[in-house]
Design a protein around this motif. Structure first.
Motif: not given
Length: 191
Positions: A66-70
């Motif tokens: 899960n990067c929680a960013a593009p």
């Protein structure tokens, strides 16, 4: 200029009576910016703001990072070893996504393409600051070379060489170049 993609679902082309058909296989979420897709050794990988894997061509998914960013790019050398470029950095796995290690990001610029070379320790990255980056030690250290505009993608060839595709981000110019390296990214010659 950043690339924009919409990845609300995955589709698969299946041959049917000699005519290709698109078949809906799964909804993997939605995005308003970027996404990446790759397939290696029987595993389908997709990245939006997290990385997911499917061993049944998208029927079921497991979230692996899960990067929680593009996510801008991802590639897998084999079923275990993969690299991901996102807004939050570069990450590598050697255990099919069970754990991820943050790699030193070679630049503060957006990494829009990332690929393994012919051997697992070679990683190539293209950035929007018109730089082609090469790592020959699995992403620990990086060397750079000025690129025409933006290195959009890389491909390793069976002979061990690597191709880099560079294109101009200005739509009015509409040009592209292919470069080849036969020495693991140390030098590049335009084809």
């Amino acid at each position: 200029m950043k690339k924009r993609f919409i990845v609300p679902l995955l589709l698969l082309i299946l041959p049917m009576s000699g005519i290709a058909q698109w078949k809906y296989i799964a909804n993997v979420g939605s995005t308003t910016s970027f996404g990446a897709l790759t397939y290696k050794d029987g595993i389908l990988w997709v990245g939006i703001s997290d990385v997911r894997m499917s061993t049944d061509l998208g029927v079921t998914w497991q979230t692996k990072l899960n990067c929680a960013a593009p996510i801008f790019a991802l590639d897998f050398f084999d079923s275990n070893t993969g690299v991901v470029a996102s807004d939050t950095g570069l990450f590598i796995t050697h255990d099919q996504g069970q754990s991820w290690t943050s790699l030193p990001k070679p630049t503060n610029s957006t990494i829009g393409s990332v690929r393994f070379g012919a051997i697992q320790s070679d990683i190539f990255a293209g950035t929007e600051d018109k730089t082609l980056w090469v790592s020959n030690d699995g992403g620990i250290s990086w060397t750079s070379e000025a690129a025409q505009p933006w290195t959009q993608d890389f491909r390793s060839l069976p002979d061990g060489s690597t191709l880099a595709f560079e294109s101009n981000t200005d739509i009015a110019i509409n040009e592209g170049w292919i470069y080849r390296s036969t020495d693991r990214g140390a030098t590049w010659l335009q084809l």
